[in-house]
Design a protein around this motif. Structure first.
Motif, PDB file in Angstrom:
ATOM      1  N   GLN A  21       4.137 -10.494   0.813  1.00  0.00           N
ATOM      2  CA  GLN A  21       3.121 -10.970   1.743  1.00  0.00           C
ATOM      3  C   GLN A  21       1.805 -10.204   1.630  1.00  0.00           C
ATOM      4  N   SER A  22       1.893  -8.871   1.475  1.00  0.00           N
ATOM      5  CA  SER A  22       0.698  -8.036   1.540  1.00  0.00           C
ATOM      6  C   SER A  22       0.372  -7.309   0.239  1.00  0.00           C
ATOM      7  N   GLY A  23       1.344  -7.236  -0.660  1.00  0.00           N
ATOM      8  CA  GLY A  23       1.123  -6.520  -1.911  1.00  0.00           C
ATOM      9  C   GLY A  23       1.434  -5.045  -1.833  1.00  0.00           C
ATOM     10  N   TYR A  24       1.858  -4.570  -0.648  1.00  0.00           N
ATOM     11  CA  TYR A  24       2.229  -3.164  -0.528  1.00  0.00           C
ATOM     12  C   TYR A  24       3.354  -3.016   0.498  1.00  0.00           C
ATOM     13  N   ALA A  25       4.070  -1.905   0.422  1.00  0.00           N
ATOM     14  CA  ALA A  25       5.164  -1.635   1.352  1.00  0.00           C
ATOM     15  C   ALA A  25       5.283  -0.135   1.558  1.00  0.00           C
ATOM     16  N   THR A 169       4.837   4.973  -0.698  1.00  0.00           N
ATOM     17  CA  THR A 169       4.007   3.774  -0.672  1.00  0.00           C
ATOM     18  C   THR A 169       4.159   3.049  -1.999  1.00  0.00           C
ATOM     19  N   LEU A 170       4.507   1.773  -1.937  1.00  0.00           N
ATOM     20  CA  LEU A 170       4.600   0.919  -3.118  1.00  0.00           C
ATOM     21  C   LEU A 170       3.507  -0.130  -3.033  1.00  0.00           C
ATOM     22  N   PHE A 171       2.844  -0.419  -4.153  1.00  0.00           N
ATOM     23  CA  PHE A 171       1.847  -1.482  -4.121  1.00  0.00           C
ATOM     24  C   PHE A 171       1.639  -2.060  -5.521  1.00  0.00           C
ATOM     25  N   GLN A 172       1.157  -3.279  -5.547  1.00  0.00           N
ATOM     26  CA  GLN A 172       0.855  -3.924  -6.820  1.00  0.00           C
ATOM     27  C   GLN A 172      -0.209  -3.130  -7.558  1.00  0.00           C
ATOM     28  N   SER A 173       0.021  -2.893  -8.841  1.00  0.00           N
ATOM     29  CA  SER A 173      -0.871  -2.017  -9.595  1.00  0.00           C
ATOM     30  C   SER A 173      -2.259  -2.600  -9.834  1.00  0.00           C
ATOM     31  N   ASP A 174      -2.433  -3.906  -9.590  1.00  0.00           N
ATOM     32  CA  ASP A 174      -3.758  -4.503  -9.780  1.00  0.00           C
ATOM     33  C   ASP A 174      -4.619  -4.456  -8.519  1.00  0.00           C
ATOM     34  N   LEU A 175      -4.105  -3.884  -7.429  1.00  0.00           N
ATOM     35  CA  LEU A 175      -4.878  -3.822  -6.185  1.00  0.00           C
ATOM     36  C   LEU A 175      -5.875  -2.662  -6.225  1.00  0.00           C
ATOM     37  N   LEU A 176      -7.040  -2.897  -5.641  1.00  0.00           N
ATOM     38  CA  LEU A 176      -8.083  -1.884  -5.558  1.00  0.00           C
ATOM     39  C   LEU A 176      -7.684  -0.824  -4.532  1.00  0.00           C
ATOM     40  N   HIS A 177      -7.843   0.461  -4.898  1.00  0.00           N
ATOM     41  CA  HIS A 177      -7.443   1.526  -3.982  1.00  0.00           C
ATOM     42  C   HIS A 177      -8.155   2.826  -4.345  1.00  0.00           C
ATOM     43  N   GLU A 178      -8.074   3.791  -3.433  1.00  0.00           N
ATOM     44  CA  GLU A 178      -8.650   5.105  -3.656  1.00  0.00           C
ATOM     45  C   GLU A 178      -7.902   6.136  -2.823  1.00  0.00           C
TER      46      GLU A 178
END
Length: 200
Positions: A21-25, A169-178
């Motif tokens: 749903q959100s791309g992260y958990a 924290t798990l998230f899709q590797s293509d998501l923008l983050h910092e």
């Protein structure tokens, strides 16, 4: 692919739903305390071996200032974490057909004043990183110490994730983050579940 077990406290249904749903958990209280303590001890015992992650092939990056140490068989406690992530990868492959084949991982240390500016771990599908994972190792953390993960989820909403001890924290590797500027030493294991082999 060798089979390893997952901690019984991990709610896979919730993790998969959040990723979908959100791309992260988030997984809080991810491991038993005795294992976390052993992991912290192994990490801190090797801090003098960490290298400046901003320097690659002699070129200095301006977007990050953390220090890292790649994991291998010489770090047996951390290798258990890598094996657990492989077990998770097997479940993710069944659920999402990601084709994950291996895990690459390193210890990361952000000293006071260090950060990692906005980026994607897999920009435009240019590498095999499918899922990124950050596990926080420091034994305590206060809200005013900074060091949060700022992440843009699949819906385009910005999320601020505090680096709470024993949180994953798990998230899709293509998501923008910092990683926002840290005011205290911030320890973690950063890992990527990959669909292709990676040599470093």
């Amino acid at each position: 692919m060798q089979t390893h077990s997952l901690p019984p406290s991990w709610n896979l249904a919730q993790i998969f739903n959040d990723l979908d749903q959100s791309g992260y958990a988030l997984i809080d209280d991810a491991y038993p305390q005795d294992y976390v303590q052993a992991l912290v001890a192994e990490c801190t015992a090797h801090l003098n071996e960490f290298r400046n992650a901003a320097i690659q092939n002699g070129v200095v990056s301006q977007i990050r200032s953390d220090h890292i140490l790649w994991l291998d068989s010489s770090l047996p406690v951390a290798e258990q974490h890598t094996q657990t992530l492989m077990a998770l990868a097997e479940q993710l492959n069944r659920a999402f057909f990601l084709g994950i084949k291996e895990v690459e991982a390193h210890f990361a240390c952000y000293n006071a004043g260090e950060f990692y500016a906005l980026h994607r771990d897999n920009p435009q599908g240019k590498n095999g990183r499918m899922i990124s994972c950050v596990f926080y190792l420091h034994e305590q953390w206060q809200a005013d110490w900074g060091g949060e993960l700022r992440l843009q989820d699949k819906q385009g909403e910005w999320q601020i994730i505090a680096p709470q001890p024993n949180r994953m924290t798990l998230f899709q590797s293509d998501l923008l983050h910092e990683v926002l500027l840290s005011k205290q030493q911030r320890l973690s294991i950063t890992a990527w579940l990959r669909s292709d082999p990676q040599l470093w």
